[in-house]
Design an enzyme around this catalytic site. Structure first.
Site, PDB file in Angstrom:
ATOM      1  N   SER A  11       0.862  -1.377   0.006  1.00  0.00           N
ATOM      2  CA  SER A  11      -0.009  -0.129  -0.100  1.00  0.00           C
ATOM      3  C   SER A  11       0.957   1.141  -0.059  1.00  0.00           C
ATOM      4  O   SER A  11       2.131   1.112   0.339  1.00  0.00           O
ATOM      5  CB  SER A  11      -0.936   0.080   1.243  1.00  0.00           C
ATOM      6  N   ASP A  81      -0.649  -3.438  14.116  1.00  0.00           N
ATOM      7  CA  ASP A  81      -1.007  -4.775  13.172  1.00  0.00           C
ATOM      8  C   ASP A  81      -0.237  -5.841  13.638  1.00  0.00           C
ATOM      9  O   ASP A  81      -0.821  -6.920  13.471  1.00  0.00           O
ATOM     10  CB  ASP A  81      -0.821  -4.663  11.810  1.00  0.00           C
ATOM     11  N   SER A 127     -13.059  -0.197  12.492  1.00  0.00           N
ATOM     12  CA  SER A 127     -12.556  -0.661  13.942  1.00  0.00           C
ATOM     13  C   SER A 127     -13.605  -0.992  14.898  1.00  0.00           C
ATOM     14  O   SER A 127     -14.170  -0.030  15.204  1.00  0.00           O
ATOM     15  CB  SER A 127     -11.346   0.552  14.597  1.00  0.00           C
ATOM     16  N   ARG A 130     -12.840   1.911  17.571  1.00  0.00           N
ATOM     17  CA  ARG A 130     -13.250   3.288  17.285  1.00  0.00           C
ATOM     18  C   ARG A 130     -14.880   3.010  17.232  1.00  0.00           C
ATOM     19  O   ARG A 130     -15.524   3.795  17.817  1.00  0.00           O
ATOM     20  CB  ARG A 130     -12.796   3.575  16.075  1.00  0.00           C
ATOM     21  N   ARG A 147     -13.503  -0.502   5.079  1.00  0.00           N
ATOM     22  CA  ARG A 147     -12.204  -1.302   4.910  1.00  0.00           C
ATOM     23  C   ARG A 147     -11.500  -0.689   3.780  1.00  0.00           C
ATOM     24  O   ARG A 147     -12.259   0.112   2.832  1.00  0.00           O
ATOM     25  CB  ARG A 147     -12.384  -2.808   4.488  1.00  0.00           C
ATOM     26  N   GLY A 148     -10.393  -0.880   3.606  1.00  0.00           N
ATOM     27  CA  GLY A 148      -9.451  -0.318   2.612  1.00  0.00           C
ATOM     28  C   GLY A 148      -8.357   0.521   2.990  1.00  0.00           C
ATOM     29  O   GLY A 148      -8.212   0.782   4.336  1.00  0.00           O
ATOM     30  N   THR A 152      -8.562   4.831   0.038  1.00  0.00           N
ATOM     31  CA  THR A 152      -9.847   3.963  -0.514  1.00  0.00           C
ATOM     32  C   THR A 152     -10.926   4.579   0.614  1.00  0.00           C
ATOM     33  O   THR A 152     -12.202   4.872   0.339  1.00  0.00           O
ATOM     34  CB  THR A 152      -9.869   2.698  -0.378  1.00  0.00           C
TER      35      THR A 152
END
Length: 310
Positions: A11, A81, A127, A130, A147-148, A152
């Site tokens: 990414s 992560d 999340s 969140r 997502r993304g 995005t």
């Protein structure tokens, strides 16, 4: 001497992070580098909630395999992560200085804040942490799954007619997108994820390069990440669990705060401790036990049962 091969996700943000570490390897070690982009399971499963397919460790597995089989010498990860348990052959050898660990509100309306969003406004996030804190603060909001990668998610702000999305300040800053932030959410409003804003440099434990890479380490960041990961490890938390934790360096001492929030925002268990930075991991472990004593296990068990049933 062969270049140091740096494994990373492909990414835009991950490549920025790999280049950031490459620059420091060149400056501190005088070594040339080569970026080795890899596609991970997490990248391939963009349409599915991470909580349902194995968690954030899906962004790490293939990168660690490249280290283990010799295709790469170093891996660069977003520290948030990383799962609690890592392959014994590998070590986290450096944590460069942390960026802003706060969460960011990116709203369609310039100047909008979380408090000023209209009742029933749709806010996007992928999340559970969140989402739970948003429901705690603003139970009237509609939370839209998201997502993304960062670009995005920003695009979906318009495409899905969302009032706002919540992202990490660090990622937006690293991509030169800090102007999109309409509010930086202070810690008393939204506590960040474990190790949010920090990078982790990983290498083979037996490789002499591992010791040399310690030159990239920022001691204050490493201590804060150790404390936060101590909370997560003791609770056995993964991305199914709305856990937030933050350690702050204060002249050789750490202040560590953590929350476990029910997914619907109806209940929160919070605690904080302070102690020597030299005992960072133990401090995180102790804080997790305090959360348990205050009832966090009931929320954790409910989250895991719900994840298993879905």
């Amino acid at each position: 001497m062969k270049p140091v091969r740096i494994a990373t996700r492909g990414s835009e943000l991950a490549l920025w992070q790999a280049r950031f570490v490459a620059e420091r390897i060149a400056a501190k070690l005088g070594r040339e580098t080569e970026i080795v982009p890899l596609e991970t399971s997490g990248d391939r499963l963009q349409a599915v909630s991470l909580a349902k397919v194995g968690g954030k460790g899906l962004f790490v597995k293939e990168i660690e395999e490249a280290l283990l089989d010799g295709r790469a010498d170093v891996a660069v990860h977003s520290a948030k992560d990383l799962p609690a348990v890592l392959p014994p052959e590998l070590a986290l050898v450096a944590f460069p200085e942390r960026a802003d660990p706060r969460d960011a509100l990116v709203a369609r309306s310039p100047g909008a804040t979380l408090r000023s969003l209209a009742r029933g406004a749709r806010v996007g996030t992928g999340s559970v942490r969140r989402a739970a804190q948003l429901r705690l603060l603003r139970p009237d909001l509609e939370i839209a799954p998201l997502r993304g990668n960062v670009p995005t998610r920003l695009r979906k702000l318009e495409e899905q007619n969302l009032a706002a999305v919540v992202l990490a300040c660090a990622g937006l800053e690293r991509l030169g997108l800090s102007a999109r932030i309409t509010e930086r959410l202070e810690f008393d409003v939204m506590l960040p994820a474990v190790a949010q804003g920090a990078l982790a440099v990983q290498a083979r434990r037996a490789d002499p390069l591992a010791a040399a890479l310690a030159a990239l380490d920022h001691a204050e960041t490493a201590a804060c990440v150790a404390a936060e990961r101590g909370v997560s490890a003791e609770l056995g938390a993964d991305c199914n669990v709305p856990l937030a934790a933050l350690a702050e360096w204060r002249g050789g001492m750490l202040r560590v705060r953590a929350r476990v929030i029910a997914p619907d925002g109806a209940r929160v268990v919070a605690a904080e401790l302070s102690g020597p930075a030299s005992e960072a991991r133990a401090l995180g472990t102790e804080l997790a036990r305090l959360l348990r004593a205050r009832g966090a296990d009931a929320i954790l068990a409910s989250c895991r049962a719900e994840a298993a049933a879905s």
